[in-house]
Motif scaffolding. Sequence first.
Motif, short mmCIF file in Angstrom:
data_model
loop_
_atom_site.label_atom_id
_atom_site.label_comp_id
_atom_site.label_asym_id
_atom_site.label_seq_id
_atom_site.Cartn_x
_atom_site.Cartn_y
_atom_site.Cartn_z
N ALA A 1 0.39 12.70 5.20
CA ALA A 1 0.96 11.51 5.99
C ALA A 1 1.00 10.20 5.13
O ALA A 1 1.86 9.42 5.25
CB ALA A 1 0.10 11.26 7.46
N TYR A 2 0.01 9.98 4.35
CA TYR A 2 -0.34 8.96 3.43
C TYR A 2 0.93 8.92 2.30
O TYR A 2 1.46 7.87 2.30
CB TYR A 2 -1.72 8.85 2.65
N LEU A 3 1.22 10.08 1.89
CA LEU A 3 2.19 9.97 0.92
C LEU A 3 3.61 9.73 1.64
O LEU A 3 4.35 8.84 0.92
CB LEU A 3 2.51 11.22 0.27
N VAL A 4 3.93 10.16 2.88
CA VAL A 4 5.08 10.00 3.68
C VAL A 4 5.22 8.36 3.88
O VAL A 4 6.07 7.78 3.80
CB VAL A 4 5.26 10.70 4.74
N LEU A 5 4.01 8.11 4.46
CA LEU A 5 3.93 6.49 4.56
C LEU A 5 4.18 5.58 3.50
O LEU A 5 4.99 4.63 3.50
CB LEU A 5 2.65 6.16 5.17
N LEU A 6 3.64 5.81 2.10
CA LEU A 6 3.80 5.17 1.06
C LEU A 6 5.35 5.31 0.57
O LEU A 6 5.94 4.38 0.30
CB LEU A 6 3.07 5.55 -0.09
N GLY A 7 6.08 6.50 0.73
CA GLY A 7 7.23 6.59 0.37
C GLY A 7 8.32 5.92 1.19
O GLY A 7 9.15 5.22 0.96
N ALA A 8 7.83 6.03 2.53
CA ALA A 8 8.82 5.06 3.68
C ALA A 8 8.63 3.91 3.31
O ALA A 8 9.44 3.02 3.53
CB ALA A 8 8.38 5.61 5.10
N GLN A 9 7.44 3.19 3.15
CA GLN A 9 7.40 1.85 2.96
C GLN A 9 8.02 1.22 1.67
O GLN A 9 8.55 0.14 1.84
CB GLN A 9 5.67 1.57 2.83
N ALA A 10 8.16 2.09 0.57
CA ALA A 10 8.94 1.95 -0.58
C ALA A 10 10.33 1.86 -0.17
O ALA A 10 10.95 0.73 -0.43
CB ALA A 10 8.53 2.86 -1.68
N LEU A 11 10.77 2.64 0.42
CA LEU A 11 12.40 2.91 0.72
C LEU A 11 12.69 1.60 1.78
O LEU A 11 13.70 1.02 1.36
CB LEU A 11 12.62 4.14 1.25
N TRP A 12 11.83 1.45 2.87
CA TRP A 12 12.29 0.35 3.58
C TRP A 12 12.01 -1.38 3.01
O TRP A 12 12.93 -1.92 3.33
CB TRP A 12 11.26 0.39 4.91
#
Length: 212
Positions: A80-91
């Motif tokens: 979940a933390y990796l997905v959150l970091l990735g999603a934050q970067a994209l957004w």
Amino acid sequence: MLTAFASFALFALLVTVVPGPDTLLVLRNCVRGGRLPGIATALGAAVGSLVWAVAAAVGLAAALHRWDAAFAVVRMAGAAYLVLLGAQALWAHRRSASNGADTTAAPPEGLAPTTFLAFRQGLLSCLLNPKVGLFFVAVAPQFLPEGASVLSVTLIFGVIDAVIAAGWLILVAVFAARLLSWLRRPRVNTALERATGGVLVVLGLGTAAETL
């Protein structure tokens, strides 16, 4: 004894240079905030690796692996933390791009991490990855000299691995910092942000899929 340490160091180096979440975070934070956030991320990941080594030395990592529920919770938290970091970067990059931010000289406002935040991201990325602990549980016994203390030698292995990880990731940060003017060009920066965010999301989803 020295032969065992040297052999482990060589193996740890080979494993460390393979790009993973820690390397991606170092690159991303270096591009966003410069050399110091990149180095802070590297040090955070190294400290996390050392914590896992201590846990493995006292048997916590092995116990965690045997306790399926706890192991799954840690892995899912890491995913979940990796997905959150990735999603934050994209957004964040999409939002800055829509606002017409110029990334040729400096990162878009609000994207540059503080040194503390970068360190925390590197630390959490490593701590929430139980594979690091299992690495010591599975690999350390292969290099233990006969008759040596498992606790003390594993701790030394942990220090060696942390030093190697810190050294390599700091080199990545320093090298990236020298290329900031190129990495911050709009096209390059866009490609890097999208690739980094996308890979982090994929890694997180892959980890979650393995846990289910």
